[in-house]
Design an enzyme around this catalytic site. Sequence first.
Site, PDB file in Angstrom:
ATOM      1  N   THR A  72       9.289   0.725   2.186  1.00 10.94           N
ATOM      2  CA  THR A  72       8.831   0.198   0.713  1.00 10.94           C
ATOM      3  C   THR A  72      10.159   0.718  -0.173  1.00 10.94           C
ATOM      4  O   THR A  72      10.550  -0.432  -1.383  1.00 10.94           O
ATOM      5  CB  THR A  72       7.633   1.073   0.705  1.00 10.94           C
ATOM      6  OG1 THR A  72       6.755  -0.220   1.470  1.00 10.94           O
ATOM      7  CG2 THR A  72       7.027  -0.581  -0.441  1.00 10.94           C
ATOM      8  N   SER A 199      12.527   3.112   8.464  1.00 13.15           N
ATOM      9  CA  SER A 199      11.270   3.778   7.881  1.00 13.15           C
ATOM     10  C   SER A 199      11.477   4.450   9.580  1.00 13.15           C
ATOM     11  O   SER A 199      10.605   3.939  10.779  1.00 13.15           O
ATOM     12  CB  SER A 199      10.317   3.362   8.273  1.00 13.15           C
ATOM     13  OG  SER A 199       9.299   3.570   7.802  1.00 13.15           O
ATOM     14  N   ALA A 200      11.076   6.404   9.706  1.00 11.83           N
ATOM     15  CA  ALA A 200      10.715   6.562  10.815  1.00 11.83           C
ATOM     16  C   ALA A 200       9.842   6.823  11.404  1.00 11.83           C
ATOM     17  O   ALA A 200       9.622   6.813  13.009  1.00 11.83           O
ATOM     18  CB  ALA A 200      11.156   8.787  10.422  1.00 11.83           C
ATOM     19  N   THR A 237      11.299  16.599  -5.191  1.00 15.89           N
ATOM     20  CA  THR A 237      11.665  17.643  -3.519  1.00 15.89           C
ATOM     21  C   THR A 237      11.185  16.969  -2.747  1.00 15.89           C
ATOM     22  O   THR A 237      10.661  16.360  -1.833  1.00 15.89           O
ATOM     23  CB  THR A 237      10.603  18.831  -4.207  1.00 15.89           C
ATOM     24  OG1 THR A 237      10.711  19.006  -5.166  1.00 15.89           O
ATOM     25  CG2 THR A 237      10.581  20.162  -2.953  1.00 15.89           C
ATOM     26  N   CYS A 329      -4.010 -20.074   7.959  1.00 19.76           N
ATOM     27  CA  CYS A 329      -4.869 -19.924   7.362  1.00 19.76           C
ATOM     28  C   CYS A 329      -5.681 -19.317   7.004  1.00 19.76           C
ATOM     29  O   CYS A 329      -6.245 -18.377   8.435  1.00 19.76           O
ATOM     30  CB  CYS A 329      -5.246 -21.577   7.532  1.00 19.76           C
ATOM     31  SG  CYS A 329      -6.403 -21.110   8.998  1.00 19.76           S
TER      32      CYS A 329
HETATM   33  N1  PLP Z   1       9.869  -3.960   6.266  1.00 14.21           N
HETATM   34  C1  PLP Z   1       9.364  -3.700   7.221  1.00 14.21           C
HETATM   35  C2  PLP Z   1      10.156  -4.968   7.909  1.00 14.21           C
HETATM   36  C3  PLP Z   1       8.067  -3.569   8.013  1.00 14.21           C
HETATM   37  O1  PLP Z   1       7.399  -4.240   9.334  1.00 14.21           O
HETATM   38  C4  PLP Z   1       7.717  -2.259   7.009  1.00 14.21           C
HETATM   39  C5  PLP Z   1       6.866  -1.612   7.608  1.00 14.21           C
HETATM   40  O2  PLP Z   1       5.399  -2.268   7.912  1.00 14.21           O
HETATM   41  C6  PLP Z   1       8.622  -2.188   6.083  1.00 14.21           C
HETATM   42  C7  PLP Z   1       9.413  -3.123   5.825  1.00 14.21           C
HETATM   43  C8  PLP Z   1       8.045  -0.891   4.940  1.00 14.21           C
HETATM   44  O3  PLP Z   1       8.091   0.247   5.457  1.00 14.21           O
HETATM   45  P1  PLP Z   1       6.644   1.503   4.932  1.00 14.21           P
HETATM   46  O4  PLP Z   1       6.147   1.433   5.869  1.00 14.21           O
HETATM   47  O5  PLP Z   1       7.540   2.858   6.049  1.00 14.21           O
HETATM   48  O6  PLP Z   1       7.005   1.490   3.754  1.00 14.21           O
END
Ligand code: PLP
Length: 377
Positions: A72, A199-200, A237, A329
């Site tokens: 994110t 994202s790890a 940090t 929906c």
């Molecule tokens: N983008 C996509 C396609 C994702 O699947 C996710 C996680 O669900 C994210 C971004 C967000 O990553 P994070 O959970 O590391 O913030």
Amino acid sequence: MKRVYLDNAATTPVAPEIIDMISKMMKSNFANPSSVHSFGRESKIIVEEARKTIAGLLNTSPGSIFFTSGGTEADNMAIKCGIHDHNIQHAITSKLSHHAVLYPLEDLAAEGKIKLSYIDFDKDGVICTNHLNKLLQDNPRSFVSIMHANNEIGTLQDIELIGNICKDYDAIFHSDTVQTIAHFPFDMQKLHVDFMAASAHKFHGPKGIGFVYISDRIQIKPLLRGGAQERNMRAGTENIYGIAALSMAMEMAYENLEEEIKYIKGLKLYMIDKFKNEMPEVNFYAKCTDMDNSLYTVLSVNFPESEISEMLLFNLDILGVACSGGSACASGGSKSSHVLTAIDPDSKRPGLRFSFSKYNTKEDIDFVINKLQELFN
Ligand code: PLP
């Protein structure tokens, strides 16, 4: 009670080897990497070694990797700074993008800072490159954000081709690669991408750590201001345990990539066959059965509407099955999904996403199919 976890696109279990490494490291390395004493220098080495390892795996320079708190933050940094610092007035994305991409772009559009265009896509969610060309032609220098693989329906985009189109128009290209880094090979010397996010926790590392890749063609100012960490590009940090774990998780993934792809594809194919043979009323979303053009980790399906539709996910959870749900929906039991709504607006069939990792087995899939049959028959 037996429980089966098929929700690996939401997050993966942390690899036991990584848990061991983190717990050892937490005892031996605690210092702040910015401290000049020997303790601090040891922490700094951990961070820089991790950066080097990750860069090597993507065939890029360590200077293009900046650690963040996850996908994110990486997406937000690319979008907000890429647009602001380059005085971009037009952005292009798809309605199928993750909210980590859609919301910052929609905020900028609502604030009147950019015009936002949504690119056309076909019934499977594959973006229309003719439309991309046209949008780039008809607008000033653009910021383009197209995800590599969709986290809900698994559709893969050709980011090499999209990158080359962006290059022709001098557009800035960001790709949300959160579902694909450490799942597919990447060679940054061959891809014209300016920003990527990782994202790890999507590949057996811990949550709360990731990175943004920024190509050396592009310069931005930091999103978070404060200390001089990450060469003044991301204050705060460093999460040294997370950083070491991210690098280890990526190394482990790429070490055995071919083998793991083969194994996980085998699980997905097994589940597809089970559905076809034992529950033929099930439909597959988008390109889910096309093994070359969808995430091998994701199988997204929908079921006939019935009295259990609303509570499908809840009922499965009670039976020990963990997966993700969504419907086109909005309805009481399951939250509507913007992706399924965009791809199939009129459908009332409840959708489920099963997503796999190397820790799943065919027995897990047999268990899930049995539980689904119990619910639907
Ligand atoms: N983008 C996509 C396609 C994702 O699947 C996710 C996680 O669900 C994210 C971004 C967000 O990553 P994070 O959970 O590391 O913030």
